[in-house]
Design a protein around this motif. Structure first.
Motif, PDB file in Angstrom:
ATOM      1  N   PHE A 286      70.118  55.459  62.248  1.00 38.40           N
ATOM      2  CA  PHE A 286      69.844  54.028  62.206  1.00 38.40           C
ATOM      3  C   PHE A 286      68.354  53.743  62.116  1.00 38.40           C
ATOM      4  N   LYS A 287      67.571  54.410  63.003  1.00 36.17           N
ATOM      5  CA  LYS A 287      66.191  53.954  63.144  1.00 36.17           C
ATOM      6  C   LYS A 287      65.230  54.698  62.240  1.00 36.17           C
ATOM      7  N   VAL A 288      65.568  55.931  61.892  1.00 35.28           N
ATOM      8  CA  VAL A 288      64.660  56.649  61.001  1.00 35.28           C
ATOM      9  C   VAL A 288      64.971  56.308  59.555  1.00 35.28           C
ATOM     10  N   LEU A 289      66.286  56.135  59.249  1.00 37.05           N
ATOM     11  CA  LEU A 289      66.651  55.905  57.856  1.00 37.05           C
ATOM     12  C   LEU A 289      67.004  54.446  57.576  1.00 37.05           C
ATOM     13  N   ALA A 290      68.032  53.923  58.294  1.00 39.36           N
ATOM     14  CA  ALA A 290      68.600  52.635  57.877  1.00 39.36           C
ATOM     15  C   ALA A 290      67.631  51.471  58.064  1.00 39.36           C
TER      16      ALA A 290
ATOM     17  N   VAL B 196      62.492  51.360  75.632  1.00 39.98           N
ATOM     18  CA  VAL B 196      63.577  51.153  76.594  1.00 39.98           C
ATOM     19  C   VAL B 196      64.628  52.248  76.457  1.00 39.98           C
ATOM     20  N   ILE B 197      64.946  52.622  75.202  1.00 41.28           N
ATOM     21  CA  ILE B 197      65.914  53.707  74.965  1.00 41.28           C
ATOM     22  C   ILE B 197      65.407  54.988  75.610  1.00 41.28           C
TER      23      ILE B 197
ATOM     24  N   ILE C  54      80.175  54.022  74.008  1.00 38.20           N
ATOM     25  CA  ILE C  54      80.576  52.819  73.278  1.00 38.20           C
ATOM     26  C   ILE C  54      79.458  51.780  73.329  1.00 38.20           C
ATOM     27  N   ALA C  55      78.794  51.716  74.516  1.00 41.48           N
ATOM     28  CA  ALA C  55      77.672  50.783  74.643  1.00 41.48           C
ATOM     29  C   ALA C  55      76.531  51.204  73.726  1.00 41.48           C
TER      30      ALA C  55
ATOM     31  N   PHE D   4      73.050  50.252  69.032  1.00 39.46           N
ATOM     32  CA  PHE D   4      72.432  50.630  67.765  1.00 39.46           C
ATOM     33  C   PHE D   4      72.777  49.638  66.668  1.00 39.46           C
ATOM     34  N   LEU D   5      74.059  49.185  66.656  1.00 45.49           N
ATOM     35  CA  LEU D   5      74.451  48.206  65.641  1.00 45.49           C
ATOM     36  C   LEU D   5      73.690  46.909  65.841  1.00 45.49           C
TER      37      LEU D   5
END
Lengths: 220, 316
Positions: free
Chosen positions: A70-74, A166-167, A180-181, A186-187
């Motif tokens: 998610f964060k490096v690519l999308a 925070v992550i 699930i959280a 991420f979404l």
């Protein structure tokens, strides 16, 4: 032996994360900011994977994979696609404090984060001692990036950096959230970044600038 | 005793002989990256040879400072060489004559004389360049201080040999958060102090944009050769400190035998090659900063070194 090396690696990764955040504090090019964010997230992903290895919490590998996806690519890719070239090509960003001033304030924020978070750590907890302060410093620096820039895109990146911090804190203290959280989070970030990108585009179309520091009053 | 004296002299000779090679390799690698063929790696030696045979022109209004400055800037890196581990891991005759701070002072003496000499002829470019050099080096000073603080805290001493020993033998890890930060800050200072690209363009020939080069504009012949050679040696010495004391404290000779020393020379050259590749990558990917952005570059270095210091104290 391998365990000790992994811990050392984590320390170095923490130092690099901090360094990367400081670079983001000083960089002036918008495209550069987005690329630096991608590298920042890559470092975060590696840290999460190493923490997973050290603690034996293997679902952290999944966190690392999601971060990578998610964060490096999308997010960097979509931000670069969504935000029009006319915004990204503009090279100079206005700083509220100037670069040396921002760096000094950034250094002070790091000190604040270090001295407060080191007191929160349980004495034997090597992992938290290595990375909790880094996470806190990254979150504070992200906040400062948001406050100290008068442009929309760097402000988005500040928000994303804060979220990275925070992550990192979540990973080292609670070894991540339930899976699930984690997915939801991420979404959320992805959708948030996209929405902000669209908002920036609207801002550009409406005002022909994204220098939000110049906005004084709301228009209908 | 005599063996150590001879080794000390050998270290000085190694620095003298190989420093133009470092410069030549950097220029050649840079040219290759820019898809040019570039000059031979021996070009700096040819330049020096040519300059030493040329006549010197000195303004009639120049004072003794103008004549002394090339000698000082040639001698200063050699003096520092006496203090640092170039080839051997054990301390040599003059190793305890001065510590890292002392070495820093000696190097800045060279800078001081170069500045005076540039102002001596009253050439406007020289004065501009010298004021800029002063600006860069006073911005670099606090970074150096922080780096030395961290190094002395970790190793318990500021003598380069002891620091090297602490990392090589004492089991102190080189992979350490504060160490990583300090290494990066120190490298940024080296780039600034030797006039490499983010701060100054070493290949530039436009007088208004010069920082480091403009100090030697008035020199010709032997004086110019000495200044040039001194510049090569300064880069070589700083890179040696960077490599042998901070980054790779391995590969130094531990015994006074011919094979050990040959091996030490070879490993030094390898380290220098690695340093050259690093510098070339930086110089080919970054653009020269505007003069007033230099403060940002060195401010960044300062914050990094400060964080290194704090990280050490927090004990992370």
């Amino acid at each position: 032996m391998l365990y000790a090396t992994a811990l050392k690696l984590l320390g170095v990764l923490g130092a690099l994360l901090l360094l990367e955040t400081l670079f983001m504090l000083a960089v002036r090019q918008m495209r550069g900011i987005i690329r630096l964010y991608a590298i920042h997230s890559l470092l975060l992903a590696i840290s999460a994977a190493v923490v997973g290895y050290v603690t034996g919490m293997y679902h952290l590998y999944l966190v690392a994979g999601l971060t990578l996806l998610f964060k490096v690519l999308a997010i960097p890719y979509s931000l670069e696609r969504v935000i029009h070239d006319t915004i990204l090509e503009k090279r100079e960003i206005h700083f509220v404090f100037g670069v040396p001033g921002s760096l000094l304030i950034g250094g002070l924020l790091c000190l604040l984060a270090y001295f407060t978070s080191i007191r929160l750590v349980y004495p034997g907890d090597t992992l938290a001692r290595l990375l909790l302060s880094v996470g806190a410093a990254v979150a504070l620096l992200g906040l400062f990036i948001m406050v100290g820039r008068q442009e929309a895109v760097p402000q988005i990146s500040g928000l994303l950096i804060m979220e990275n911090g925070v992550i990192l804190i979540a990973v080292v203290t609670a070894f991540g959230l339930p899976l699930i959280a984690e997915f939801g989070l991420f979404l959320d970030v992805l959708v948030g970044a996209l929405l902000l990108g669209v908002l920036v585009m609207r801002l550009q179309r409406h005002n022909e600038t994204t220098a939000v520091g110049m906005l004084r009053r709301l228009k209908g | 005793m005599t063996a150590r004296l001879l080794l000390n002299i050998m270290q000085v000779l190694v620095v003298m002989l190989f420093s133009p090679l470092l410069k030549g390799v950097i220029s050649r690698l840079k040219a290759i990256i820019q898809s040019k063929r570039g000059p031979s790696i021996w070009q700096p030696y040819y330049d020096l040879y040519k300059l030493f045979r040329k006549d010197e022109v000195i303004s009639t209004d120049a004072s003794w400072i103008f004549r002394a400055a090339p000698l000082v800037s040639f001698a200063v890196p050699l003096l520092v060489t006496l203090l640092i581990p170039v080839l051997t891991g054990f301390p040599l005759t003059w190793a305890f004559m001065g510590d890292m701070l002392g070495g820093g002072f000696i190097l800045s003496l060279g800078g001081f004389f170069a500045t005076l000499a540039a102002m001596d002829t009253a050439s406007p470019y020289g004065q501009m360049g010298s004021s800029r050099t002063r600006m860069v080096s006073f911005l670099a000073e606090p970074v150096l201080m922080c780096v030395f603080f961290v190094v002395s805290l970790v190793a318990g001493a500021t003598i380069p040999y002891i620091v090297n020993h602490a990392w090589y033998m004492g089991g102190k890890s080189v992979i350490y958060p504060s160490h990583v930060l300090v290494v990066i800050a120190f490298f940024m200072v080296i780039l600034a102090e030797t006039g490499r690209i983010p701060v100054d363009n070493p290949d530039g020939h436009f007088e208004l944009a010069m920082i480091d080069e403009s100090k030697s504009l008035e020199y010709s012949g032997k004086g110019f050769a000495l200044i040039k050679w001194g510049g090569y040696m300064k880069l070589f010495v700083l890179m040696t400190i960077f490599m042998n004391v901070l980054v790779t404290p391995w590969g130094l000779a531990t015994a006074v035998t011919a094979p050990a020393l040959t091996l030490a020379v070879l490993s030094l050259l390898l380290k220098m090659l690695a340093g050259a590749v690093l510098i070339v990558i930086i110089e080919s990917t970054l653009a020269k900063l505007r003069l007033f952005r230099v403060a940002e570059f060195l401010g960044m270095a300062f914050v990094i070194s400060l964080l290194g210091l704090i990280t050490y104290f927090i004990g992370v």
